[in-house]
Design a protein around this motif. Structure first.
Motif, PDB file in Angstrom:
ATOM      1  N   ALA A   1       0.342  15.329 -12.846  1.00 41.25           N
ATOM      2  CA  ALA A   1      -0.785  15.693 -13.711  1.00 41.25           C
ATOM      3  C   ALA A   1      -1.234  17.137 -13.464  1.00 41.25           C
ATOM      4  O   ALA A   1      -1.744  17.789 -14.374  1.00 41.25           O
ATOM      5  CB  ALA A   1      -1.950  14.729 -13.496  1.00 41.25           C
ATOM      6  N   ALA A   2      -1.040  17.632 -12.250  1.00 46.21           N
ATOM      7  CA  ALA A   2      -1.470  18.988 -11.909  1.00 46.21           C
ATOM      8  C   ALA A   2      -0.481  20.061 -12.351  1.00 46.21           C
ATOM      9  O   ALA A   2      -0.853  21.239 -12.451  1.00 46.21           O
ATOM     10  CB  ALA A   2      -1.686  19.090 -10.402  1.00 46.21           C
ATOM     11  N   LEU A   3       0.754  19.676 -12.611  1.00 43.60           N
ATOM     12  CA  LEU A   3       1.791  20.674 -12.922  1.00 43.60           C
ATOM     13  C   LEU A   3       1.434  21.621 -14.073  1.00 43.60           C
ATOM     14  O   LEU A   3       1.590  22.840 -13.920  1.00 43.60           O
ATOM     15  CB  LEU A   3       3.132  19.989 -13.186  1.00 43.60           C
ATOM     16  N   PRO A   4       0.948  21.126 -15.217  1.00 43.34           N
ATOM     17  CA  PRO A   4       0.614  22.071 -16.305  1.00 43.34           C
ATOM     18  C   PRO A   4      -0.460  23.091 -15.906  1.00 43.34           C
ATOM     19  O   PRO A   4      -0.349  24.273 -16.233  1.00 43.34           O
ATOM     20  CB  PRO A   4       0.119  21.168 -17.438  1.00 43.34           C
ATOM     21  N   PHE A   5      -1.466  22.642 -15.183  1.00 52.15           N
ATOM     22  CA  PHE A   5      -2.533  23.545 -14.741  1.00 52.15           C
ATOM     23  C   PHE A   5      -1.987  24.587 -13.769  1.00 52.15           C
ATOM     24  O   PHE A   5      -2.302  25.774 -13.866  1.00 52.15           O
ATOM     25  CB  PHE A   5      -3.674  22.761 -14.093  1.00 52.15           C
ATOM     26  N   VAL A   6      -1.174  24.138 -12.829  1.00 53.89           N
ATOM     27  CA  VAL A   6      -0.597  25.051 -11.841  1.00 53.89           C
ATOM     28  C   VAL A   6       0.274  26.091 -12.537  1.00 53.89           C
ATOM     29  O   VAL A   6       0.208  27.281 -12.215  1.00 53.89           O
ATOM     30  CB  VAL A   6       0.209  24.269 -10.773  1.00 53.89           C
TER      31      VAL A   6
ATOM     32  N   LEU B   1       0.805  -1.217   0.000  1.00 53.06           N
ATOM     33  CA  LEU B   1       0.000   0.000   0.000  1.00 53.06           C
ATOM     34  C   LEU B   1       0.845   1.277   0.000  1.00 53.06           C
ATOM     35  O   LEU B   1       0.485   2.256  -0.667  1.00 53.06           O
ATOM     36  CB  LEU B   1      -0.945   0.009   1.208  1.00 53.06           C
ATOM     37  N   TYR B   2       1.932   1.297   0.748  1.00 57.38           N
ATOM     38  CA  TYR B   2       2.737   2.515   0.837  1.00 57.38           C
ATOM     39  C   TYR B   2       3.320   2.917  -0.521  1.00 57.38           C
ATOM     40  O   TYR B   2       3.137   4.065  -0.947  1.00 57.38           O
ATOM     41  CB  TYR B   2       3.818   2.322   1.903  1.00 57.38           C
ATOM     42  N   PRO B   3       3.980   2.002  -1.245  1.00 58.74           N
ATOM     43  CA  PRO B   3       4.461   2.400  -2.580  1.00 58.74           C
ATOM     44  C   PRO B   3       3.333   2.799  -3.533  1.00 58.74           C
ATOM     45  O   PRO B   3       3.478   3.750  -4.306  1.00 58.74           O
ATOM     46  CB  PRO B   3       5.192   1.153  -3.100  1.00 58.74           C
ATOM     47  N   LEU B   4       2.198   2.096  -3.477  1.00 53.98           N
ATOM     48  CA  LEU B   4       1.072   2.454  -4.350  1.00 53.98           C
ATOM     49  C   LEU B   4       0.533   3.844  -4.028  1.00 53.98           C
ATOM     50  O   LEU B   4       0.198   4.616  -4.930  1.00 53.98           O
ATOM     51  CB  LEU B   4      -0.053   1.426  -4.241  1.00 53.98           C
ATOM     52  N   GLY B   5       0.445   4.168  -2.748  1.00 55.89           N
ATOM     53  CA  GLY B   5      -0.012   5.496  -2.347  1.00 55.89           C
ATOM     54  C   GLY B   5       0.925   6.587  -2.823  1.00 55.89           C
ATOM     55  O   GLY B   5       0.490   7.631  -3.314  1.00 55.89           O
ATOM     56  N   VAL B   6       2.214   6.341  -2.692  1.00 48.68           N
ATOM     57  CA  VAL B   6       3.211   7.317  -3.146  1.00 48.68           C
ATOM     58  C   VAL B   6       3.133   7.485  -4.661  1.00 48.68           C
ATOM     59  O   VAL B   6       3.179   8.609  -5.173  1.00 48.68           O
ATOM     60  CB  VAL B   6       4.626   6.905  -2.687  1.00 48.68           C
ATOM     61  N   ILE B   7       2.988   6.389  -5.386  1.00 44.94           N
ATOM     62  CA  ILE B   7       2.849   6.470  -6.845  1.00 44.94           C
ATOM     63  C   ILE B   7       1.615   7.288  -7.212  1.00 44.94           C
ATOM     64  O   ILE B   7       1.665   8.148  -8.092  1.00 44.94           O
ATOM     65  CB  ILE B   7       2.796   5.053  -7.464  1.00 44.94           C
ATOM     66  N   GLY B   8       0.497   7.043  -6.523  1.00 41.67           N
ATOM     67  CA  GLY B   8      -0.724   7.807  -6.784  1.00 41.67           C
ATOM     68  C   GLY B   8      -0.539   9.293  -6.511  1.00 41.67           C
ATOM     69  O   GLY B   8      -0.989  10.139  -7.291  1.00 41.67           O
ATOM     70  N   GLU B   9       0.126   9.627  -5.407  1.00 43.27           N
ATOM     71  CA  GLU B   9       0.374  11.030  -5.081  1.00 43.27           C
ATOM     72  C   GLU B   9       1.257  11.689  -6.137  1.00 43.27           C
ATOM     73  O   GLU B   9       0.962  12.792  -6.612  1.00 43.27           O
ATOM     74  CB  GLU B   9       1.056  11.151  -3.720  1.00 43.27           C
ATOM     75  N   LEU B  10       2.358  11.014  -6.489  1.00 41.00           N
ATOM     76  CA  LEU B  10       3.285  11.592  -7.461  1.00 41.00           C
ATOM     77  C   LEU B  10       2.633  11.762  -8.833  1.00 41.00           C
ATOM     78  O   LEU B  10       2.842  12.786  -9.500  1.00 41.00           O
ATOM     79  CB  LEU B  10       4.549  10.736  -7.568  1.00 41.00           C
TER      80      LEU B  10
ATOM     81  N   TYR C   1       4.368  28.242  -6.785  1.00 44.37           N
ATOM     82  CA  TYR C   1       3.829  26.951  -6.364  1.00 44.37           C
ATOM     83  C   TYR C   1       4.255  25.824  -7.310  1.00 44.37           C
ATOM     84  O   TYR C   1       4.464  24.694  -6.876  1.00 44.37           O
ATOM     85  CB  TYR C   1       2.307  27.047  -6.273  1.00 44.37           C
ATOM     86  N   TYR C   2       4.400  26.133  -8.587  1.00 47.18           N
ATOM     87  CA  TYR C   2       4.834  25.145  -9.572  1.00 47.18           C
ATOM     88  C   TYR C   2       6.173  24.537  -9.159  1.00 47.18           C
ATOM     89  O   TYR C   2       6.327  23.321  -9.109  1.00 47.18           O
ATOM     90  CB  TYR C   2       4.929  25.809 -10.947  1.00 47.18           C
ATOM     91  N   TYR C   3       7.132  25.387  -8.833  1.00 42.05           N
ATOM     92  CA  TYR C   3       8.452  24.890  -8.433  1.00 42.05           C
ATOM     93  C   TYR C   3       8.410  24.237  -7.056  1.00 42.05           C
ATOM     94  O   TYR C   3       9.150  23.298  -6.776  1.00 42.05           O
ATOM     95  CB  TYR C   3       9.490  26.012  -8.491  1.00 42.05           C
ATOM     96  N   CYS C   4       7.523  24.703  -6.213  1.00 41.80           N
ATOM     97  CA  CYS C   4       7.335  24.072  -4.903  1.00 41.80           C
ATOM     98  C   CYS C   4       6.874  22.623  -5.078  1.00 41.80           C
ATOM     99  O   CYS C   4       7.375  21.720  -4.400  1.00 41.80           O
ATOM    100  CB  CYS C   4       6.329  24.863  -4.081  1.00 41.80           C
ATOM    101  N   LEU C   5       5.938  22.399  -6.000  1.00 41.98           N
ATOM    102  CA  LEU C   5       5.462  21.033  -6.258  1.00 41.98           C
ATOM    103  C   LEU C   5       6.575  20.146  -6.809  1.00 41.98           C
ATOM    104  O   LEU C   5       6.675  18.962  -6.458  1.00 41.98           O
ATOM    105  CB  LEU C   5       4.275  21.054  -7.221  1.00 41.98           C
ATOM    106  N   ILE C   6       7.419  20.710  -7.648  1.00 44.63           N
ATOM    107  CA  ILE C   6       8.546  19.935  -8.178  1.00 44.63           C
ATOM    108  C   ILE C   6       9.499  19.553  -7.045  1.00 44.63           C
ATOM    109  O   ILE C   6       9.962  18.408  -6.965  1.00 44.63           O
ATOM    110  CB  ILE C   6       9.266  20.721  -9.291  1.00 44.63           C
ATOM    111  N   ILE C   7       9.754  20.493  -6.134  1.00 46.25           N
ATOM    112  CA  ILE C   7      10.611  20.193  -4.974  1.00 46.25           C
ATOM    113  C   ILE C   7       9.972  19.118  -4.100  1.00 46.25           C
ATOM    114  O   ILE C   7      10.649  18.203  -3.627  1.00 46.25           O
ATOM    115  CB  ILE C   7      10.903  21.480  -4.169  1.00 46.25           C
ATOM    116  N   VAL C   8       8.659  19.207  -3.912  1.00 42.07           N
ATOM    117  CA  VAL C   8       7.950  18.173  -3.133  1.00 42.07           C
ATOM    118  C   VAL C   8       8.122  16.810  -3.805  1.00 42.07           C
ATOM    119  O   VAL C   8       8.416  15.814  -3.138  1.00 42.07           O
ATOM    120  CB  VAL C   8       6.459  18.532  -2.966  1.00 42.07           C
ATOM    121  N   MET C   9       7.949  16.764  -5.124  1.00 43.60           N
ATOM    122  CA  MET C   9       8.113  15.494  -5.833  1.00 43.60           C
ATOM    123  C   MET C   9       9.536  14.952  -5.674  1.00 43.60           C
ATOM    124  O   MET C   9       9.729  13.762  -5.430  1.00 43.60           O
ATOM    125  CB  MET C   9       7.769  15.658  -7.312  1.00 43.60           C
ATOM    126  N   LEU C  10      10.522  15.820  -5.797  1.00 47.60           N
ATOM    127  CA  LEU C  10      11.919  15.396  -5.658  1.00 47.60           C
ATOM    128  C   LEU C  10      12.238  14.953  -4.231  1.00 47.60           C
ATOM    129  O   LEU C  10      13.096  14.091  -4.023  1.00 47.60           O
ATOM    130  CB  LEU C  10      12.864  16.519  -6.093  1.00 47.60           C
TER     131      LEU C  10
END
Length: 129
Positions: free
Chosen positions: A64-69, A50-59, A89-98
């Motif tokens: 998917a939200a990056l272009p809209f943001v 479940l943990y890897p699947l949840g992380v994959i879903g979040e990422l 916020y766009y770059y913040c999301l990229i940092i969160v992903m990294l």
């Protein structure tokens, strides 16, 4: 494009829901001093999938939200403004992903150590650096 309709949102919602049901069932039965082995087993084994699947879903959802943001400038603050700060916020999301790169393995292996300690009674000695 509506991010809410992405399949990745359903993935992480279902996975995190199952995780929380398992976790709080474990806490409840433990507080009642009547912990069925199945609940204990589920708490310390289901996370492996479940943990890897949840992380994959979040990422996937963040990705998917990056272009809209980026297009909308959502939650971003540009200069000049009365606070004299800039935030994108766009770059913040990229940092969160990294940040998942160093954090996911650390948290996942912590849970594996907890699993070994609880299910197999092993004493784990942490090294001090």
């Amino acid at each position: 494009m509506k991010i809410q309709s992405e399949e990745s949102v359903i993935l992480f919602l279902v996975v995190w829901t199952m995780t929380e049901i398992t976790r709080y069932s474990y806490y409840t039965f433990n507080l009642l001093h009547h912990l069925p082995y199945f609940i204990k087993w589920a708490r310390y084994n289901l996370f492996i999938v479940l943990y890897p699947l949840g992380v994959i879903g979040e990422l996937m959802t963040i990705y998917a939200a990056l272009p809209f943001v980026r297009r909308s400038g959502m939650y971003s603050m540009r200069l000049p403004n009365k606070y004299n700060v800039s935030f994108d916020y766009y770059y913040c999301l990229i940092i969160v992903m990294l940040s998942y790169i160093p954090l996911f393995p650390q948290l996942f292996f912590h849970m594996l150590r907890q699993r070994r300690r609880v299910l197999h009674g092993e004493v784990i000695v942490e090294k001090d650096d």
